[in-house]
Every structure is written in structure tokens, then in C-alpha cells.
Design an enzyme around this catalytic site. Sequence first.
Site, PDB file in Angstrom:
ATOM      1  N   LYS A 116       0.809  -1.220   0.000  1.00 50.50           N
ATOM      2  CA  LYS A 116       0.000   0.000   0.000  1.00 50.50           C
ATOM      3  C   LYS A 116       0.837   1.261   0.000  1.00 50.50           C
ATOM      4  CE  LYS A 116      -3.991  -1.896   1.909  1.00 50.50           C
ATOM      5  NZ  LYS A 116      -5.257  -1.937   2.330  1.00 50.50           N
ATOM      6  N   GLU A 200      -2.471   7.759   7.904  1.00 44.80           N
ATOM      7  CA  GLU A 200      -3.002   8.793   7.026  1.00 44.80           C
ATOM      8  C   GLU A 200      -4.191   9.475   7.673  1.00 44.80           C
ATOM      9  OE1 GLU A 200      -3.521   6.350   3.523  1.00 44.80           O
ATOM     10  OE2 GLU A 200      -5.633   6.023   3.963  1.00 44.80           O
ATOM     11  N   GLU A 275      -8.999   1.570  -6.204  1.00 43.92           N
ATOM     12  CA  GLU A 275      -9.937   2.003  -5.163  1.00 43.92           C
ATOM     13  C   GLU A 275      -9.651   3.435  -4.706  1.00 43.92           C
ATOM     14  OE1 GLU A 275     -11.303  -2.085  -2.995  1.00 43.92           O
ATOM     15  OE2 GLU A 275      -9.652  -1.027  -2.043  1.00 43.92           O
ATOM     16  N   GLU A 288      -5.865   2.147  -2.932  1.00 41.93           N
ATOM     17  CA  GLU A 288      -4.991   1.034  -3.288  1.00 41.93           C
ATOM     18  C   GLU A 288      -5.467   0.471  -4.620  1.00 41.93           C
ATOM     19  OE1 GLU A 288      -5.361  -2.653  -1.190  1.00 41.93           O
ATOM     20  OE2 GLU A 288      -7.498  -2.413  -0.844  1.00 41.93           O
ATOM     21  N   ASN A 290      -6.243  -3.166  -6.374  1.00 41.41           N
ATOM     22  CA  ASN A 290      -6.363  -4.603  -6.175  1.00 41.41           C
ATOM     23  C   ASN A 290      -6.038  -5.306  -7.487  1.00 41.41           C
ATOM     24  OD1 ASN A 290      -7.096  -4.393  -3.467  1.00 41.41           O
ATOM     25  ND2 ASN A 290      -9.247  -4.075  -3.999  1.00 41.41           N
TER      26      ASN A 290
HETATM   27  P1  ADP Z   1      -8.241  -3.081   2.402  1.00 42.30           P
HETATM   28  O1  ADP Z   1      -6.935  -3.552   1.909  1.00 42.30           O
HETATM   29  O2  ADP Z   1      -8.597  -3.665   3.694  1.00 42.30           O
HETATM   30  O3  ADP Z   1      -9.293  -3.163   1.357  1.00 42.30           O
HETATM   31  P2  ADP Z   1      -8.360  -0.175   1.977  1.00 42.30           P
HETATM   32  O4  ADP Z   1      -7.220   0.757   2.079  1.00 42.30           O
HETATM   33  O5  ADP Z   1      -8.858  -0.472   0.607  1.00 42.30           O
HETATM   34  O6  ADP Z   1      -7.996  -1.518   2.733  1.00 42.30           O
HETATM   35  O7  ADP Z   1      -9.544   0.404   2.849  1.00 42.30           O
HETATM   36  C1  ADP Z   1     -10.692  -0.316   3.147  1.00 42.30           C
HETATM   37  C2  ADP Z   1     -11.772   0.622   3.655  1.00 42.30           C
HETATM   38  O8  ADP Z   1     -11.329   1.349   4.799  1.00 42.30           O
HETATM   39  C3  ADP Z   1     -12.205   1.691   2.676  1.00 42.30           C
HETATM   40  O9  ADP Z   1     -13.184   1.236   1.789  1.00 42.30           O
HETATM   41  C4  ADP Z   1     -12.750   2.769   3.595  1.00 42.30           C
HETATM   42  O10 ADP Z   1     -14.046   2.440   4.039  1.00 42.30           O
HETATM   43  C5  ADP Z   1     -11.829   2.668   4.787  1.00 42.30           C
HETATM   44  N1  ADP Z   1     -10.704   3.640   4.687  1.00 42.30           N
HETATM   45  C6  ADP Z   1      -9.467   3.391   4.216  1.00 42.30           C
HETATM   46  N2  ADP Z   1      -8.688   4.492   4.287  1.00 42.30           N
HETATM   47  C7  ADP Z   1      -9.449   5.472   4.823  1.00 42.30           C
HETATM   48  C8  ADP Z   1      -9.213   6.842   5.180  1.00 42.30           C
HETATM   49  N3  ADP Z   1      -8.037   7.436   5.013  1.00 42.30           N
HETATM   50  N4  ADP Z   1     -10.235   7.546   5.721  1.00 42.30           N
HETATM   51  C9  ADP Z   1     -11.437   6.971   5.928  1.00 42.30           C
HETATM   52  N5  ADP Z   1     -11.710   5.684   5.622  1.00 42.30           N
HETATM   53  C10 ADP Z   1     -10.732   4.927   5.069  1.00 42.30           C
HETATM   54  P1  ADP Z   2     -12.629  -6.911  -2.206  1.00 46.61           P
HETATM   55  O1  ADP Z   2     -12.436  -5.465  -2.404  1.00 46.61           O
HETATM   56  O2  ADP Z   2     -12.646  -7.680  -3.484  1.00 46.61           O
HETATM   57  O3  ADP Z   2     -13.721  -7.262  -1.267  1.00 46.61           O
HETATM   58  P2  ADP Z   2     -10.906  -7.746  -0.045  1.00 46.61           P
HETATM   59  O4  ADP Z   2      -9.553  -7.163   0.224  1.00 46.61           O
HETATM   60  O5  ADP Z   2     -11.963  -7.438   0.919  1.00 46.61           O
HETATM   61  O6  ADP Z   2     -11.286  -7.304  -1.524  1.00 46.61           O
HETATM   62  O7  ADP Z   2     -10.721  -9.316  -0.201  1.00 46.61           O
HETATM   63  C1  ADP Z   2     -11.319 -10.083  -1.212  1.00 46.61           C
HETATM   64  C2  ADP Z   2     -11.745 -11.408  -0.665  1.00 46.61           C
HETATM   65  O8  ADP Z   2     -10.634 -12.165  -0.260  1.00 46.61           O
HETATM   66  C3  ADP Z   2     -12.650 -11.260   0.536  1.00 46.61           C
HETATM   67  O9  ADP Z   2     -13.611 -12.257   0.556  1.00 46.61           O
HETATM   68  C4  ADP Z   2     -11.656 -11.391   1.661  1.00 46.61           C
HETATM   69  O10 ADP Z   2     -12.265 -11.775   2.858  1.00 46.61           O
HETATM   70  C5  ADP Z   2     -10.737 -12.447   1.095  1.00 46.61           C
HETATM   71  N1  ADP Z   2      -9.409 -12.344   1.644  1.00 46.61           N
HETATM   72  C6  ADP Z   2      -8.756 -11.233   1.988  1.00 46.61           C
HETATM   73  N2  ADP Z   2      -7.540 -11.526   2.484  1.00 46.61           N
HETATM   74  C7  ADP Z   2      -7.430 -12.872   2.436  1.00 46.61           C
HETATM   75  C8  ADP Z   2      -6.408 -13.804   2.795  1.00 46.61           C
HETATM   76  N3  ADP Z   2      -5.262 -13.406   3.318  1.00 46.61           N
HETATM   77  N4  ADP Z   2      -6.632 -15.117   2.602  1.00 46.61           N
HETATM   78  C9  ADP Z   2      -7.794 -15.545   2.083  1.00 46.61           C
HETATM   79  N5  ADP Z   2      -8.800 -14.720   1.733  1.00 46.61           N
HETATM   80  C10 ADP Z   2      -8.625 -13.401   1.905  1.00 46.61           C
HETATM   81 MG    MG Z   3      -9.412  -2.231  -0.405  1.00 44.69          MG
END
Ligand code: ADP
Ligand code: ADP
Ligand code: MG
Length: 681
Positions: A116, A200, A275, A288, A290
Site C-alpha cells: 500500500k 493517514e 480504489e 490502493e 487490487n
Molecule cells: P483493504 O486492503 O482492507 O481493502 P483499503 O485501504 O482499501 O484496505 O480500505 C478499506 C476501507 O477502509 C475503505 O473502503 C474505507 O471504508 C476505509 N478507509 C481506508 N482508508 C481510509 C481513510 N483514510 N479515511 C477513511 N476511511 C478509510
Molecule cells: P474486495 O475489495 O474484493 O472485497 P478484499 O480485500 O476485501 O477485496 O478481499 C477479497 C476477498 O478475499 C474477501 O472475501 C476477503 O475476505 C478475502 N481475503 C482477503 N484476504 C485474504 C487472505 N489473506 N486469505 C484468504 N482470503 C482473503
Molecule cells: Mg481495499
Amino acid sequence: MFGSVLIANRGEIAVRIMKTCQKMGIKAVTIFSEIDVRSRHVQEADDAICIDGSRPADSYLNAERIVETALNRGCEAIHPGYGFLSENAHFAEMITNAGLAFIGPPASAMRLLGDKMESKALAARGGVPVVPGHHQPILGIEEAYALADAIGWPILLKPAAGGGGRGMRIVMTKDELASALSAARDETRKAFADDRIFMERYIENPRHIEIQIIADMHGNVIHLGERECSIQRRYQKIIEETPSLAVDATLRSKMTEVACNLAREAGYSNAGTVEFILGPDGAFYFLEMNARLQVEHPITEMVTNLDLVELQIRIAAGEPLPMQQKQVAFKGWAIEARVCAEDPSKGFVPTTGMVTRYALPSGENIRVDSGIQAGSAITIYYDSLLAKVAAWGTNREEARTTLVKALNGYHIEGITTNVDFVNAVINHPAFVNGNLSTRFIDEHFSGSEFDREPNLEHLRYMTIASVLVYHFRQSLMKESLKHMRPLVGGIPALKESHDYVVNVGDHVFPVRLGGDPQTHNWNVTVDGHEYDVITPEFEYYRRRLVLRIDGSSHMFRLQYDENHIKAFFCGIVRLFEIYTPAEWKLAPYMLRNREEITENELKCPMPGLVTAVNVNEGDYVRKGQELIRLESMKMESSVASPCEGTVERILVSPGQTVDTDEVLILFGTPASPAGRSEEAR
Ligand code: ADP
Ligand code: ADP
Ligand code: MG
């Protein structure tokens, strides 16, 4: 084109990928762990190979064995799905080094984007707005204080290696920072074997907007529009839609341009998602990228009429994108709900069990991607996502009402799911109005309050369904006893109208059934409101019932036990007690079961693996003190003491798997709280 593809995943996504392979005439080979031997993805594959034990590390994360299996079975490519190894650059490299194709981006792009912090630096260099923050590992607490002051409170701590919302912590004030930082480090170390945390600014009340991109290996990059995924719990999405009400044409062109540029800069190919969060002021920030197929890709497929998995496979086989940006046509609206094995009334804890009855919704513009069937075992080893239900409409409201209908008819027995919770969410007036933010669930469904005071019209509809079912069952019973005939065939004639009294929560509804059952036409009065009801193909033994009420059809799910009928409709779940007027007079004198409350034991709130026991026998504990830590479906949670008292016996130890309601700890007789706590000090 490939002759056969190995799918290195399980559940709904493995089944979904298989469908496209089979459509394209490609043999779909899959792997499975011991515990998944009877699961749907194994049954529907053209070939399935068992890879060792049930733990993900032994099976779905076992990169060596997976590549070896693909080679042994003559597969030419591997599709990783999402989760598991999908974003593991080393895995992608192993695959290409073995001479196979990886159906995903190049390892180099994954490395750039997988972290990230690095991906934010890349984005910032390319002029993409990123959330103000310190996108480098925090070294110590003193540095953290200084950084937070500079960035501005509140701040968000995030793990560099994160995913699935794990390890993130909002910190509102200075005095919470030290403990939040160490908790975030602990969690991320356990989850990702990495303890780098960055910081952040926490953007308040944002919306989550993401751009689907797709790129080939010949330099063509296009986008497939946005998806809004603001409805989340624990930073994880549960409802997604496309397009987004918050994105107008100008914003869309800015976000999609930035997303495509980022993909180009990273040397990206295949499907990926960029995202962003969108602040209430209209500013958007990169979160980030994906580097994989996303859970919520079906809604994009519904509005673009494209098959993303097919595109992924063709790109991995070296084909150029079959269309240019201007040839992508967007039509209508699509909304998806994730169906998970979890209990919304207990803070969304994962649930396990066996699916004992299963009925899918079907119909025009409804799509269900499911990995389960009757007999499927839901265990603690994997993610709680069971299925996704998506609905399409020419506009948002049409898509929404179709999704409501689909969820009303999704019957899953044997495990607790969030089906009715997600239905309650999309029935909420704020959702209907499109008033979304990532705080939506916290704001509107705090605690176990998802069962708000329901819409009275909905409640009367449910009363009609319950009374009709009850009436049918009673009449059939009487008929069968009278003539000693089997319980089949026609509906007994209704000579005159029938009266019932229905008690649901605080409401008491008088109900009158009238009409002509031979033509399936009824006239039902509930609490003074009259309805025309048609009962098409009434199957009284079924758990689902379709009724046409005042001209529109509705689906209900019902469970019955004598005169108690539990009904499910539009996210409302209620118990209906049905009486004849004479019985109702006696109801206050009838015995009721009361939930037994025992205070000297700690029961397990969810199935899982005990990772730590933090007390010893003989210890004196406070109410709310953490006694045990449990890991379940990739989440760790703490189990707190229900009372104040002495730990008499500990019945479990670390490493042991435990079930819901299993007794973990017995306490001695609770003494007078005041006196004992003095003594304990
Ligand atoms: P992940 O890898 O778990 O998907 P993300 O960085 O994509 O992590 O963030 C997941 C969620 O967390 C976002 O959809 C948002 O709801 C919240 N989030 C992440 N960063 C922020 C931020 N700087 N301020 C507020 N909410 C955030
Ligand atoms: P999305 O934005 O597609 O929901 P997520 O970061 O939430 O992306 O993860 C996608 C899927 O993979 C979700 O169902 C999540 O719970 C699963 N997942 C995330 N991290 C892992 C992991 N380390 N091992 C297995 N499944 C995972
Ligand atoms: Mg995310």
C-alpha cells in the site's frame, strides 16, 4: 486458447470461474482441501485434486503443490480467483517460471501495487491524489505523535501489507494513539507476518468508489466504469452498486483517467481495480489497487454485458482486448449483496454449521453466484462469504426492488447468515435515497438494532402470509383426520370467513379470511386494512411462499412450529403467534418457554480456534475482562468475562477448536461483588 485451466481457489469464485471455462470449451481443473471434498466447486469441476489438509496454509496457499498439480494434470494456465494467492507476486512468478500462464497481472506490477505504501508513492508520482499522510513505516511512538499532529486528527493507522480491513485503527485523540499502534502492529504481524504500519488522515463520512480497469499485454488499457462499495462493516464491503449516484460525468472521466494512467504506469495487464475514497466535499483520494478479479465484479458484468473472466483468460493467452473504450456500453443499474455466514446481531461474528436446506432465488435480472448447496459444511477454516446475489434494473430503484425480491426468496437453513440484514439495509430509507457513506451501518444499524420498527404495510403482508399458511395447515389436518386420506391435493372449501388474532411483538392484529379458495382468490382483512390476495400454487410444506397481494407478487420465507410462525420479508424477521379468537382469550394463561440464563459459565460466542487463555484457575476476574482469544475465519477476537468472580475451572486450552455455546470456563459462586473485589486487590 488454453485446453485446460487450474483454478486455485474454492467456494463461489471457483464455481464462477469454472462456468466461463466450460462455456469457452476449456477444461476446468480445481484443487480442494480434505474438508472441502464434497463441496460444489469439486463436484462441478471437470477434474479436482485434493491438496492436503484443511488449513489454508496446507492447501489453498500451498503454492508449490498447486503449481506441481497444474503441471501433472497438463494445465496450461492458473486462475487464482481472489484472496488466497491471488495477489502473491512470488506465486505468479513460480507459475510463469514453470512455463504456465498466470491469469492475472505480471508479477512486477503486483510487486509495485501489492504494497500500500509503495503503490501510494507510485500514484503520487503520477499525479494521482492520495490521502494526506505518512506513507512510510512508523518507527516509534514519539514519531507517531509528531506525524499525527502534522497530518491532523483523526488519523487512521493502516498495515502496509493489509487487506480485508484487517489491522486498521481509527485514532481520534492523542491518548489513544500508543495502544492503537501496538494493537495494529500485533494484528498485522499475526495476519500478514509483517508489522509495518503507516498513517493517514481519516476522511470522515467518505464514500468508497472504485474503477474497474482491464488491460491487455499489448499496451491497451480501458476502464469498465465505477462501482460504489460504501456499505461496509469492519471496513469490508457487503453491498455494491454500479453506477454510483455520487459520480457524475465529470468526476467519472477524472477518476477513470487517473485509474487507467496508474495501470499504465505500473505496467499492468489483465483485470484490476483502483480504489478511491470520495470525501463529502467531492475530493477523491487513491486508496490502493487490487491486482486481481474483485468479489463484486458481477455488477460490472451486468451493466456492460461483458464476461470479465473470459476477458482475463483471453488476455492471459495473449489476445488483444476485443474492444476499445468507446465500444464499452453501459446499460442500467446493478446492485449486489454479499451473503456471508455471520451473525449481524452479534457484531457480525462468523458462524459455522451445515446447510440443511437450500433454495436459491431465480428470475429475470437476478444473478446468484454461490459456492454452497444443501449439505455444504461451513467451517472455521475459510472466509465467510457464501454467495453473492446481484440484480439488474433499467434504473436504481428497479435494481433495488429486484434485489429485495431475490433476498426475500433466498432460503438457507442450518447456518446463521446475513441475508435478512443486507435486505434490511437495502430497505432502509437512507439507502433508498442513495444517502450512503462508509459509516452507513454504524449510523443506521448500531449494535443488534438491525431489527428496526418495521414498515407497517410490510408487517401486515407478513401477517397475511403467516395466517394463510397456518390456516391451510390446520384445515388440511382436519380434512385428513376426517377422511383418513393422505395429505395431498385440493384445498378444503372455505364455507364462511374465518377469524384469527395475530400477535407480533407489541402488535395485536385481528385478521379475517374470506373469499373463494377454489379460484385461489382471497379477501383478507388485517387490522382493518383489506387486501386482495391470490395464492398461486400453494405448497403448504414449503419454506417459501409467493403471494400476489393487490396485484403485485411478493415472496416470503417462513418457518413454522404449531401456531408460531417465523416470517422473513424485506429484512424484517418476526415471530407471529396465531390464535383463534377463543384461544387468544386464554393466551395470557398459557405457559411460555423462557430463555435460561446461567451466570457461572462462560460460553463460547462463536466457533473457532482458541489461540490464548489469559487466566488461571483460581484467578479473580472482573466483568468484561478478556479471558480467552479466539481465531475464526481469519479474524481474531477476544472473549470477555460475563461476570465478576473466581475462575474455578478452565475447560479449554490453546490450539483447541471450540463450538458455539461450548462452555469454556466455569466460575465459582459469585460472591457479593464489592467485598470480593477488595479482596482480589
Ligand atoms: P483493504 O486492503 O482492507 O481493502 P483499503 O485501504 O482499501 O484496505 O480500505 C478499506 C476501507 O477502509 C475503505 O473502503 C474505507 O471504508 C476505509 N478507509 C481506508 N482508508 C481510509 C481513510 N483514510 N479515511 C477513511 N476511511 C478509510
Ligand atoms: P474486495 O475489495 O474484493 O472485497 P478484499 O480485500 O476485501 O477485496 O478481499 C477479497 C476477498 O478475499 C474477501 O472475501 C476477503 O475476505 C478475502 N481475503 C482477503 N484476504 C485474504 C487472505 N489473506 N486469505 C484468504 N482470503 C482473503
Ligand atoms: Mg481495499
